[in-house]
Write an enzyme that holds these catalytic residues in place. Structure first.
Site, PDB file in Angstrom:
ATOM      1  N   SER A  93       0.823  -1.277  -0.024  1.00  0.00           N
ATOM      2  CA  SER A  93       0.098   0.153  -0.021  1.00  0.00           C
ATOM      3  C   SER A  93       0.892   1.270  -0.131  1.00  0.00           C
ATOM      4  CB  SER A  93      -0.930  -0.166   1.082  1.00  0.00           C
ATOM      5  OG  SER A  93      -1.567   1.279   1.453  1.00  0.00           O
TER       6      SER A  93
ATOM      7  N   HIS B  45      -1.306  -1.273  -4.289  1.00  0.00           N
ATOM      8  CA  HIS B  45      -2.651  -0.768  -3.590  1.00  0.00           C
ATOM      9  C   HIS B  45      -2.590   0.595  -3.397  1.00  0.00           C
ATOM     10  CE1 HIS B  45      -6.173  -1.472  -0.771  1.00  0.00           C
ATOM     11  NE2 HIS B  45      -5.807  -0.682  -0.014  1.00  0.00           N
TER      12      HIS B  45
ATOM     13  N   GLY C 218       1.061  -1.897   3.999  1.00  0.00           N
ATOM     14  CA  GLY C 218       1.393  -0.820   4.031  1.00  0.00           C
ATOM     15  C   GLY C 218       2.857  -0.443   4.807  1.00  0.00           C
TER      16      GLY C 218
ATOM     17  N   HIS D 206      -8.373   1.364  -3.803  1.00  0.00           N
ATOM     18  CA  HIS D 206      -9.412   1.285  -2.803  1.00  0.00           C
ATOM     19  C   HIS D 206     -10.171   2.643  -2.500  1.00  0.00           C
ATOM     20  CE1 HIS D 206      -9.932   0.127   1.969  1.00  0.00           C
ATOM     21  NE2 HIS D 206     -10.640   0.070   1.283  1.00  0.00           N
TER      22      HIS D 206
ATOM     23  N   MET E 247     -12.157   4.823  -0.438  1.00  0.00           N
ATOM     24  CA  MET E 247     -12.645   5.007   1.099  1.00  0.00           C
ATOM     25  C   MET E 247     -13.552   6.222   1.001  1.00  0.00           C
ATOM     26  SD  MET E 247      -9.653   3.529   3.300  1.00  0.00           S
ATOM     27  CE  MET E 247      -8.716   3.620   1.923  1.00  0.00           C
TER      28      MET E 247
ATOM     29  N   ASP F 200      -4.568   3.654  -1.936  1.00  0.00           N
ATOM     30  CA  ASP F 200      -5.872   4.180  -0.933  1.00  0.00           C
ATOM     31  C   ASP F 200      -6.209   5.608  -1.239  1.00  0.00           C
ATOM     32  OD1 ASP F 200      -5.969   1.968   0.904  1.00  0.00           O
ATOM     33  OD2 ASP F 200      -4.106   2.310   1.658  1.00  0.00           O
TER      34      ASP F 200
ATOM     35  N   GLY G  46      -9.032   4.414   7.179  1.00  0.00           N
ATOM     36  CA  GLY G  46      -8.464   5.557   7.418  1.00  0.00           C
ATOM     37  C   GLY G  46      -7.248   6.035   7.709  1.00  0.00           C
TER      38      GLY G  46
ATOM     39  N   ASP H 293      -6.792  -6.219   4.282  1.00  0.00           N
ATOM     40  CA  ASP H 293      -6.355  -4.916   4.397  1.00  0.00           C
ATOM     41  C   ASP H 293      -6.290  -4.180   6.040  1.00  0.00           C
ATOM     42  OD1 ASP H 293      -5.172  -2.385   3.874  1.00  0.00           O
ATOM     43  OD2 ASP H 293      -6.949  -1.716   2.535  1.00  0.00           O
ATOM     44  N   GLY H 294      -5.057  -4.165   6.224  1.00  0.00           N
ATOM     45  CA  GLY H 294      -4.684  -3.481   7.699  1.00  0.00           C
ATOM     46  C   GLY H 294      -3.894  -4.189   8.562  1.00  0.00           C
TER      47      GLY H 294
ATOM     48  N   MET I  12     -11.531  -5.576   5.538  1.00  0.00           N
ATOM     49  CA  MET I  12     -10.607  -4.494   6.430  1.00  0.00           C
ATOM     50  C   MET I  12     -10.401  -5.380   7.630  1.00  0.00           C
ATOM     51  SD  MET I  12     -10.129  -2.137   4.480  1.00  0.00           S
ATOM     52  CE  MET I  12      -8.892  -1.129   5.709  1.00  0.00           C
TER      53      MET I  12
ATOM     54  N   MET J 254      -8.903   8.415  -0.013  1.00  0.00           N
ATOM     55  CA  MET J 254      -9.601   8.805   1.056  1.00  0.00           C
ATOM     56  C   MET J 254     -10.216  10.144   0.817  1.00  0.00           C
ATOM     57  SD  MET J 254      -7.634   7.352   4.290  1.00  0.00           S
ATOM     58  CE  MET J 254      -6.583   5.861   4.030  1.00  0.00           C
TER      59      MET J 254
HETATM   60  C1  DX5 Z   1      -6.264   1.800   5.707  1.00  0.00           C
HETATM   61  C2  DX5 Z   1      -6.022   1.314   4.393  1.00  0.00           C
HETATM   62  C3  DX5 Z   1      -4.753   0.504   4.220  1.00  0.00           C
HETATM   63  C4  DX5 Z   1      -3.501   0.816   4.725  1.00  0.00           C
HETATM   64  C5  DX5 Z   1      -2.789  -0.307   5.429  1.00  0.00           C
HETATM   65  O1  DX5 Z   1      -7.446   2.411   5.952  1.00  0.00           O
HETATM   66  O2  DX5 Z   1      -7.067   0.924   3.643  1.00  0.00           O
HETATM   67  O3  DX5 Z   1      -4.692  -0.010   2.906  1.00  0.00           O
HETATM   68  O4  DX5 Z   1      -2.552   1.354   3.805  1.00  0.00           O
HETATM   69  O5  DX5 Z   1      -1.632  -0.034   6.123  1.00  0.00           O
HETATM   70  P1  DX5 Z   1      -1.023  -0.877   7.125  1.00  0.00           P
HETATM   71  O6  DX5 Z   1      -0.508  -2.223   6.252  1.00  0.00           O
HETATM   72  O7  DX5 Z   1       0.253  -0.219   7.758  1.00  0.00           O
HETATM   73  O8  DX5 Z   1      -2.023  -1.200   8.230  1.00  0.00           O
HETATM   74 ZN    ZN Z   2      -6.543   0.092   1.747  1.00  0.00          ZN
END
Ligand code: DX5
Ligand code: ZN
Length: 228
Positions: free
Chosen positions: A5, A33, A197, A66, A68, A35, A142, A175-176, A137, A37
């Site tokens: 990510s 990936h 990430g 992704h 959000m 993100d 976020g 994810d997460g 998730m 937001m």
């Molecule tokens: C959070 C994102 C994730 C984030 C994951 O809302 O959707 O994709 O980048 O990060 P890590 O791997 O650090 O939890």
């Molecule tokens: Zn994500």
């Protein structure tokens, strides 16, 4: 599959950060990936369509966007048209996910549906028949760097069973909070694609971190006797 990510990457050097995890199939990142937001669906703001277009031009790694965001009906197809390989929207934000999935596929992308940690999967099983990916998730969306929530693995197991018995045809993505410690449990629950990430871009060598995660998955899949 491993999908680093870029939320945890250096936003001023995105092309270099993409290159740092790219590599031949089976070694480098399978997807990148991204993100998106909007500071409404989640309390954070990241990047949008112009950055995705620029990144798509700068890397051969397929982009896994992704979203959000609120009102994905208005924006999601634009990401497909911008060249995203997979476009994921949140079931909590979409008014008509089935119609959206059709529009995304018509625009040339795979369609993904994401569910937040406290959203049950059962009410959405029929909807998921129209999707190519399910993004479970394992943190509240976020922010990166949060702690993995093992309770979501029950939803992964449910999805895995339905895929293995032919009731759904999709990839199960998580994810997460995925790192060298948590990835094995996720693999054993039946995840196909792991988003990571901070455990990738927080490492001294992101490319090596991707390989190390892949090794963990291979070891646990062999242990479970599951070929993916
Ligand atoms: C959070 C994102 C994730 C984030 C994951 O809302 O959707 O994709 O980048 O990060 P890590 O791997 O650090 O939890
Ligand atoms: Zn994500």
């Amino acid at each position: 599959m491993i999908a680093p990510s870029i939320l945890a990457a250096d936003f001023a050097r995105l092309a270099d950060e993409a290159a740092a995890v790219a590599g031949p199939p089976g070694t480098g990142a399978d997807w990148l990936h991204v993100d998106v937001m909007d500071a409404h669906f989640v309390p954070n703001l990241t990047l949008g369509l112009p950055v995705v277009k620029a990144l798509h031009a700068a890397t051969d790694v397929p982009l896994d966007c992704h979203l959000m965001i609120e009102d994905p009906e208005r924006w999601a197809v634009g990401y497909a048209e911008a060249g995203a390989y997979n476009v994921t929207v949140h079931v909590e934000a979409s008014r008509d996910p089935v119609a959206l999935a059709k529009d995304l596929r018509a625009a040339g992308a795979r369609a993904g549906l994401s569910i937040k940690p406290d959203t049950p999967i059962e009410p959405h099983l029929e909807t998921l028949r129209h999707f190519d990916t399910l993004l479970v998730m394992s943190v509240e969306p976020g922010f990166g760097g949060q702690e993995f929530r093992p309770s979501v693995l029950e939803k992964v197991r449910t999805a895995r069973r339905l895929v293995d018995t032919g009731h759904l045809t999709l990839l199960v993505e998580i994810d997460g909070g995925i790192n060298a410690e948590t990835i094995e449990d996720a693999a054993e629950a039946g995840v196909d694609c792991f988003v990571a990430g901070s455990s990738v871009y927080g490492a001294a060598e992101p490319g090596r971190a991707v390989q190390a995660l892949r090794e963990k998955v291979r070891a646990s899949s062999a242990h479970r006797g599951w070929s993916g």
